[in-house]
Design an enzyme around this catalytic site. Structure first.
Site, PDB file in Angstrom:
ATOM      1  CD  GLU B 169      -3.094  -1.635   2.252  1.00  0.00           C
ATOM      2  OE1 GLU B 169      -3.358  -0.447   2.250  1.00  0.00           O
ATOM      3  OE2 GLU B 169      -3.158  -1.924   2.155  1.00  0.00           O
ATOM      4  CG  HIS B 475      -9.752  -4.968   0.963  1.00  0.00           C
ATOM      5  ND1 HIS B 475     -10.190  -3.081   1.081  1.00  0.00           N
ATOM      6  CD2 HIS B 475     -10.424  -4.719  -0.092  1.00  0.00           C
ATOM      7  CE1 HIS B 475     -10.969  -3.084   0.415  1.00  0.00           C
ATOM      8  NE2 HIS B 475     -10.680  -4.019  -0.138  1.00  0.00           N
ATOM      9  CD  GLU B 500      -8.225   1.676   2.918  1.00  0.00           C
ATOM     10  OE1 GLU B 500      -9.249   1.440   2.922  1.00  0.00           O
ATOM     11  OE2 GLU B 500      -7.312   1.074   3.040  1.00  0.00           O
TER      12      GLU B 500
END
Lengths: 698, 698
Positions: B169, B475, B500
């Protein structure tokens, strides 16, 4: 000096450094103090003789540092408890929990971390543990070491097995403490996975006898969410230090305050029988978490099992594996066929057994062992020759319960993700119990059988099984520490060298079963699988030299000397049919008890136990000896006074000998009363079993 | 020189050392040879320009030694495959699998171990893997290292993120290969668990561009029963070496022959659009293992989710946690209340959405994160203010499907042992899909998100979910490598920095979404959660400075540029109701496609994609740019010739700017045909979305 306690009253002895607490009888005394470095120190004495000399207590945390010194005492509290409770299954109908407790609240001055040290002193010995109360300075933490010392007062005779993180299935060594040395062991012993924690690391329960005749045992109770504790022995000064079993990355335990460690126990007596009869391990565990226990029942069972161990048949459908898990080029028949299982069901029904265990019923056995393989079994798919529906229907009609077998081959990850499905299959076909197995290196890889994660697994399976009303008998688990009080459907475990080793390895020497009551059995019931009548394996194959290291009569006595509410008649039906008179004892013997009397005991030499069957006037007695013949006279004063009993005595025949003439037995019937005595002559490796049934007046 | 292949014919070129195989078009060529040490060597060229210079291949085994040299060629085999197949959900109705294959059978002379190296050359690039055939010399084995080299021909521009074993991420870095250095990264980036594998280790897919204008991508396909491969970069000579993710004890993979590694892929073209449009990753995966796929359906959904990310409500019942998982002293309301969920259901029903996701519905969120805690969630027990029965009944009446949420907090052990129960709950209440989450350090402890055990877990959950006809959106999983072809119910994953992060961290720079199609999206659909209309978080709290790094129009375009058959309209219902005209595009846009045209693409700069909705004549177009404004003219020749379409153009308004004026958008409606052109003006951080619907003749 004697302390006076009031039940449930609390005394705060603030600012006093040295603290003492004695057992209810006053024989055992524990002293606690902080030394000049602020390190907690305790001692244990028995009738003023030192048992544990000044020994340090401490825990090391991975992130918060060592909790080993710099402490001050915040408060001390004492209380007395004297209560009784009834186990669901057990050796006695009622258990008394009677102890004096000392709680020392400590704070480490630099870190501000608080811990409590709690000592419970029973007449059987001492239990103590570390408690981490809820506090601002400590929430989640990782234990990197526990530094509990047990400094012994002499070079005691010791019954020990190596501190293997993966197995307890060893023959006991009987040496002085100073002679402990794992490097000198012959490890060609039939154990497949070994992870010995160090040259001088041994397992608990560690049974010892001092030169002065004190019997001392170091063990633990209520091992929950914590790894197993092994003991690192200093063979020079007889200091023992706790050695926790690490996880894959070297951590010992992941905890969150408030929490506690397991209890560390020191049992001591000048009468060996007190050690065997102790109840403090159970008393140190939490009460049952199962509300309705009506479905938890003792079971005497037979099974498609020994025939694989003696290479008559195989676990796997293709028939290429033998008992030592070696692929052989001599294919044998598959054991778990519908036809063969029905034969066992018929036998169980005819002779009044509760259950039939079947191993090798499910696909996967062709390649199940030794390769750290993750997906071996699915626990639900039968081999094509095992008609699970037909078998379970047939068993039901015959009034026999089936016992499920779930071998995991150590792949706990695989078992856990299929656990609900496995249990649903048991419910679907009406299996009330499961035997689990953990042969092999553990998956998740890097974990040991005795680590925190596995301890949690072994406690978790009965917990989940309880939701399905299924009883659990685990093999190759970490050894029990009384947690079956909390999960009474955890009715038995193996976790020691069982009878099976006599079938295909150097086996269990005659003294083995005289040591178990002082070691493994202190923690809970063992599925030892006694009752082998065909003692010598050459009956199956003339080339075989293995044998059971007892007489036949001693095999009978084991049903009494080894407590378990789950007991197997392990031999083949056809072997029992050869000796129907001896078999009668196995049919008669109780497996759940109102009372238990340890009549004689000496670790490594002999033991004699009498037990009264639960809800029945019948008593049963088992007496065993080691490799030496033994004569003894037993007073029957445990029987109900004034009542006449028919005593059937199953004993070694004249000239019997575990090696030379093991099957030689004799049966004698007498009428006896509580004032009678019975003389027993036990052969080398022999024993005797007696049933006492009231003479009815009709 | 050109090779001629016959479909499925086999050629054996025995005893030849140097071997070549070309792509069907002949543009890509792979050469294979053994060097003087018997080490396998390969090269890849594109239109005769070197892409991969001489690079070694080899695997190290823990017990059997290094399979890196001493090989001889046993045989070589070539074949051509040209077949097509239909994905269950996808970007095109049909996928063509067309490649030439070279199989080199090798034997290591000393050990006798045989391996095959298999190269498949597509027009899009090369896939190759190691195969371990069934053989006497190799059964079970452990991989301790894979030494696959990718030696690059120059100091390419590279889009890279650090080789973190626990997370992908990250924001992409755009540097030369020589400038890669994880030590220079700002790691204050909102990622909670980081395990970077080394200073120069980066993740794949690794997108590069050479000075000569070649687009080169290194990735892998079909990562099954094997860890993720990261890449260790030599910043001096531009040599890359595979770096596998270890398990808790440092092993890489446990395998049993016959077996294969994943495919290592090198994609190359002088047209960036070819990389984005590639199908070779899917083609290198196994066909669907699910027979009846009728229950696998695309879903457009809303959810009780963004309101927690913007701190309007919380996951936990006690209301003390905010989006960054920090305990705050400002309690907020619990999001997943029956009443609030009904509001989302009403909204979904009114606007034609398929599903509603609800996070924070189940007990455990008070203490779920950051402590490596094993038993956080049970996945079945709702909070008292979430009436699961009432909600699922209500949703059913409103024609909306509920999407389950199973956050594991990384405790895979806990999730696996409760997986059946979790799925049974979904079936009981009619949830057709689950979003899984793996925030936190993995349990079993010592494992990484990208290790073999976790890869197996991420592939296993869809496999088990398929038994319950449940679709999975994972996720914090390892990133997809086309395995959704095999398990088409694995409909989406996160596995990259999603939208997000814009809510509560430094966020995703405007270039981010122009890079994803060249990296993360090559492996499979991403649940990016686009559609945030309220771009700046100060709308919720004047102190907040976070914002989405796009314009509103670009948020719309992402529904087309980011392929996923599971697409969220991530913003709050009340925000969509403020902008109903822009919201219309989200309501209209397709999520499953008959055709896809990559019209323009440059990694890090821009991308324009048009897609035809499955089973519909409608087309949708998305165009996005990075931080720079961009003008472009799009030819609509993808539309059906001769047909008139109403084009609704959702574009950046005049003066729009992702930072200064992001919500500024304009909507224009036109009638167009295949011969029309549309001029698009995109703001800095902007984009445009267009729907094309045939003009009906009524």
């Amino acid at each position: 000096m004697k302390f006076y306690f009031t039940a449930l009253a609390f005394f705060c002895l603030l600012f006093a450094n040295a603290q003492s607490v004695a057992s209810p009888s006053g024989k055992i005394n524990v002293d606690f103090t902080l030394n000049i470095e602020g390190t907690p120190i305790y001692t244990v004495s028995y009738k003023n003789k030192p048992v544990i000399t000044q020994s340090k207590l401490g825990i090391e945390l991975k992130e918060q540092g060592a909790l080993t010194s710099g402490f001050k005492i915040l408060s001390t509290t004492t209380r007395m408890v004297n209560k009784s409770w009834k186990p669901v299954l057990g050796q006695t109908a009622t258990i008394t929990n009677h102890f004096n407790e000392l709680l020392v609240a400590l704070q480490q001055q630099e870190s501000g971390i608080k811990i409590n040290l709690v000592f419970r002193v029973f007449d059987e010995g001492v239990g103590f543990r570390y408690e981490f109360p809820k506090q601002d300075k400590l929430d989640y933490f990782v234990i990197s070491a526990e530094n509990t010392e047990f400094n012994l007062a002499g070079d005691h005779k010791t019954f020990w097995i190596p501190g293997d993180f993966d197995s307890q299935e060893y023959v006991y060594n009987e040496t002085r403490l100073s002679e402990i040395d794992n490097d000198k062991l012959n490890l060609n012993n039939g154990i497949s996975v070994k992870s010995i924690g160090g040259r001088y690391v041994v397992q608990s329960p560690l049974m010892m006898k001092s030169n002065e005749g004190l019997y001392i045992n170091i063990f633990e109770a209520a091992v929950v969410n914590y790894p197993v504790m092994h003991l690192d022995v200093n063979t020079k000064n007889f200091n023992l230090t706790s050695r926790l079993v690490p996880n894959a990355i070297g951590d010992m335990a992941y905890l969150q305050a408030p929490c506690t460690t397991p209890w560390r126990t020191v049992m001591v007596s000048d009468d060996a029988r007190d050690i065997v009869a102790q109840k403090m391990v159970l008393n140190l565990n939490e009460p049952s978490k199962i509300e309705d226990t009506s479905w938890i029942k003792p079971m005497k069972y037979v099974g498609v099992w020994w025939e694989m161990h003696v290479s008559k048949s195989t676990w796997d459908y293709s028939g290429t594996q033998d008992a030592a898990q070696k692929v052989t080029d001599k294919p044998r028949p598959h054991g778990a066929t519908t036809e063969n299982v029905k034969r066992y069901i018929d036998f169980a029904s005819k002779h009044g057994f509760d259950g039939v265990l079947v191993e090798g019923w499910n696909v996967g056995w062709e390649d199940w062992f030794g390769h750290w393989k993750e997906d071996v079994f699915d626990f639900v798919t039968p081999y094509p020759d095992f008609d699970i529906k037909e078998i379970s229907d047939y068993a039901k009609r015959q009034g026999v319960k089936m016992i499920m077998h779930n071998e995991t081959s150590g792949s706990v990850a695989n078992y856990e993700r299929r656990l609900d499905r496995a249990m649903e299959t048991m419910v679907q076909y009406g299996y009330p119990a499961v035997k689990t197995g953990y042969v092999g290196k553990i998956i998740p890889r890097g974990e040991f059988h005795d680590g925190q994660a596995m301890v949690n697994h072994f406690n978790y399976v009965p917990q989940r099984a309880a939701e399905y009303k299924i009883m659990v008998n685990s093999h190759e688990s970490s050894r029990p520490t009384g947690v079956q009080r909390t999960w009474p459907n955890y009715i038995a475990a193996e976790a020691a060298r069982g009878n099976e080793f006599n079938g295909w390895s150097s086996g269990n020497p005659p003294a083995h079963e005289t040591i178990l009551p002082f070691t493994r059995l202190l923690g809970g019931p063992m599925d030892y699988t006694p009752g082998i009548f065909e003692i010598k394996m050459n009956v199956y194959d003339p080339e075989k030299t293995e044998q059971v290291h007892t007489t036949l009569a001693k095999q009978l006595a084991l049903y009494v000397t080894i407590y378990s509410p789950l007991q197997m008649a392990a031999d083949l039906p056809e072997n029992y049919e050869k000796y129907p008179d001896a078999f009668q004892f196995i049919k008669d013997v109780g497996i759940d008890w109102d009372d238990t009397k340890v009549l004689e005991a000496e670790p490594g030499d002999y033991i004699t136990i009498a037990r009264k069957e639960k809800g029945s006037p019948n008593w049963f007695l088992g007496a065993i000896t080691d490799e030496n013949a033994r004569n003894t006279t037993i007073r029957l004063d445990f029987l109900e006074p004034g009542k006449k009993y028919k005593a059937i005595i199953y004993k070694d025949g004249k000239g019997a000998d575990w090696q030379k003439d093991p099957i030689n037995y004799a049966i004698e019937t007498k009428t006896v009363t509580a004032s009678s005595k019975i003389k027993l002559k036990m052969a080398p490796g022999g024993g005797a079993a007696i049933s006492f049934m009231p003479v009815t007046n009709n």
